[in-house]
Design a protein around this motif. Structure first.
Motif, short mmCIF file in Angstrom:
data_model
loop_
_atom_site.label_atom_id
_atom_site.label_comp_id
_atom_site.label_asym_id
_atom_site.label_seq_id
_atom_site.Cartn_x
_atom_site.Cartn_y
_atom_site.Cartn_z
N UNK A 163 -101.61 -46.40 15.81
CA UNK A 163 -100.33 -45.96 16.33
C UNK A 163 -99.44 -47.19 16.47
N UNK A 164 -98.58 -47.39 15.47
CA UNK A 164 -97.77 -48.60 15.43
C UNK A 164 -96.86 -48.70 16.65
N UNK A 165 -96.30 -47.57 17.08
CA UNK A 165 -95.39 -47.58 18.23
C UNK A 165 -96.11 -48.08 19.48
N UNK A 166 -97.35 -47.63 19.69
CA UNK A 166 -98.10 -48.07 20.86
C UNK A 166 -98.41 -49.56 20.78
N UNK A 167 -98.70 -50.05 19.59
CA UNK A 167 -98.97 -51.48 19.44
C UNK A 167 -97.73 -52.31 19.74
N UNK A 168 -96.58 -51.80 19.29
CA UNK A 168 -95.33 -52.52 19.57
C UNK A 168 -95.06 -52.52 21.07
N UNK A 169 -95.26 -51.36 21.72
CA UNK A 169 -95.10 -51.30 23.18
C UNK A 169 -96.05 -52.28 23.87
N UNK A 170 -97.29 -52.32 23.38
CA UNK A 170 -98.26 -53.24 23.96
C UNK A 170 -97.83 -54.69 23.80
N UNK A 171 -97.29 -55.02 22.64
CA UNK A 171 -96.82 -56.39 22.41
C UNK A 171 -95.67 -56.75 23.33
N UNK A 172 -94.73 -55.83 23.51
CA UNK A 172 -93.59 -56.09 24.39
C UNK A 172 -94.03 -56.24 25.85
N UNK A 173 -94.96 -55.39 26.28
CA UNK A 173 -95.47 -55.49 27.65
C UNK A 173 -96.23 -56.80 27.85
N UNK A 174 -96.96 -57.24 26.82
CA UNK A 174 -97.66 -58.52 26.92
C UNK A 174 -96.66 -59.67 27.02
N UNK A 175 -95.52 -59.55 26.32
CA UNK A 175 -94.47 -60.57 26.44
C UNK A 175 -93.92 -60.60 27.88
N UNK A 176 -93.79 -59.41 28.48
CA UNK A 176 -93.37 -59.36 29.88
C UNK A 176 -94.37 -60.06 30.79
N UNK A 177 -95.67 -59.90 30.48
CA UNK A 177 -96.70 -60.59 31.26
C UNK A 177 -96.59 -62.11 31.10
#
Length: 330
Positions: A163-177
């Motif tokens: 699920x590419x969208x979920x991976x992108x969301x995960x990457x953005x949230x990791x950037x927030x971390x």
């Protein structure tokens, strides 16, 4: 301070940073072991456990804690809110959406980000790590992260149900971390370096106490929200209460309190730019735990990336900060 004493303090600080990394790496595993639990519940659960663990420790340190001023407690609350609750909310959400390796490697950029920020921000206090000497270390670390990222992307490409969208969301949230945990060690080191008479254990316990009311309020609000929105989740402890409580207690003790204690001890002994690079130990530990959980051995590209990361850190350890005045005059 003599050169021998300085070297002793530096190597002691490095060992403390290593211990903190081993403790902190555990937090990357919990979201994978509790996939049904919302990231917000894991965040407030972890820090509720941390706060409860801090209560008996606070009794032991009660005389030292009484010496903290109102401004110190306000700083502890800020560090708890951003470096604890918000950071882990972003990280747990990222891991649940993208798996462990991708967020781990994004978090792995912290040594580079913190070293650059600290070198720009704290040069007058800690001395400046010369950019000419620091750059090869940063490049080695960045190359290592790129290798591991590439290996994970190749693994993802082989999966038909990504699920590419979920991976992108995960990457953005990791950037927030990353943003949260770039701010946290810089501010935490500021307090510790300005309060060298305070014990790292006392400050770790103070942050646990500051976290407790925030986590308790978050837990109650989340419970109310989930009930009002009729979400099919068995609050307050979810479908696996023993596993949830056990993991939260273990992470609260080892990652939150003991890890913070070790990191505080390292921060008092090391320049912030160098300490920032040693957060890499967390990345290596998290990768090791993640592959152990998968039951897999890292591939050649991943191992090459890990080797580059280690070489980069060892390079950085050899660099000695120079007073700003010397650099200006020279």
């Amino acid at each position: 301070m003599s050169r021998r004493a300085t070297l002793h303090a530096m190597w002691t600080g490095i060992l403390y940073a290593l211990a903190a990394g081993l403790m902190w790496g555990l937090v990357f595993v919990s979201p994978l072991l509790l996939p049904e639990y919302p990231a917000a519940l894991q965040s407030v659960g972890r820090y509720l456990a941390f706060g409860l663990i801090a209560l008996p420790l606070a009794w032991i340190d009660r005389h030292a804690l009484r010496q903290l001023r109102r401004a110190d407690w306000i700083e502890a609350v800020k560090l708890a809110a951003v470096g604890n609750l918000l950071y882990y909310l972003c990280l747990a959400s990222a891991i649940q959406r993208a798996g462990a390796p991708l967020p781990t490697m994004i978090i792995g950029t912290l040594p580079v980000v913190i070293a650059i920020c600290a070198n720009l921000r704290n040069a007058r206090r800690d001395g400046r790590l010369p950019w000419a000497l620091l750059t090869p270390s940063l490049l080695l670390i960045a190359a290592g992260i790129a290798c591991v990222n590439r290996a994970e992307l190749m693994t993802m490409e082989q999966q038909a149900t990504v699920d590419v969208a979920r991976y992108v969301q995960g990457a953005l949230l990791a950037c927030g971390a990353v943003v949260c945990w770039t701010w946290y060690p810089l501010r935490n080191a500021d307090w510790l370096r300005h309060h060298t008479d305070r014990r790292p254990r006392t400050w770790a316990t103070a942050q646990g106490l500051a976290t407790l009311p925030l986590a308790l309020a978050g837990y109650v609000l989340l419970w109310i929200f989930m009930g009002a929105s009729h979400q099919p989740f068995a609050m307050p402890l979810g479908p696996h209460p023993l596993r949830f409580v056990g993991l939260m207690a273990a992470i609260g003790l080892f990652a939150s309190w003991l890890g913070t204690l070790c990191w505080n001890a390292a921060s008092q002994r090391l320049p912030t730019a160098l300490a920032g690079q040693l957060i890499l130990f967390e990345t290596l530990a998290a990768l090791g735990y993640a592959f152990a959980l998968r039951g897999q051995v890292p591939g050649p590209l991943t191992l090459a990336g890990i080797a580059l990361l280690v070489i980069g850190v060892m390079w950085a350890v050899r660099i000695r900060p120079r007073p700003v005045e010397v650099l200006v005059e020279g």
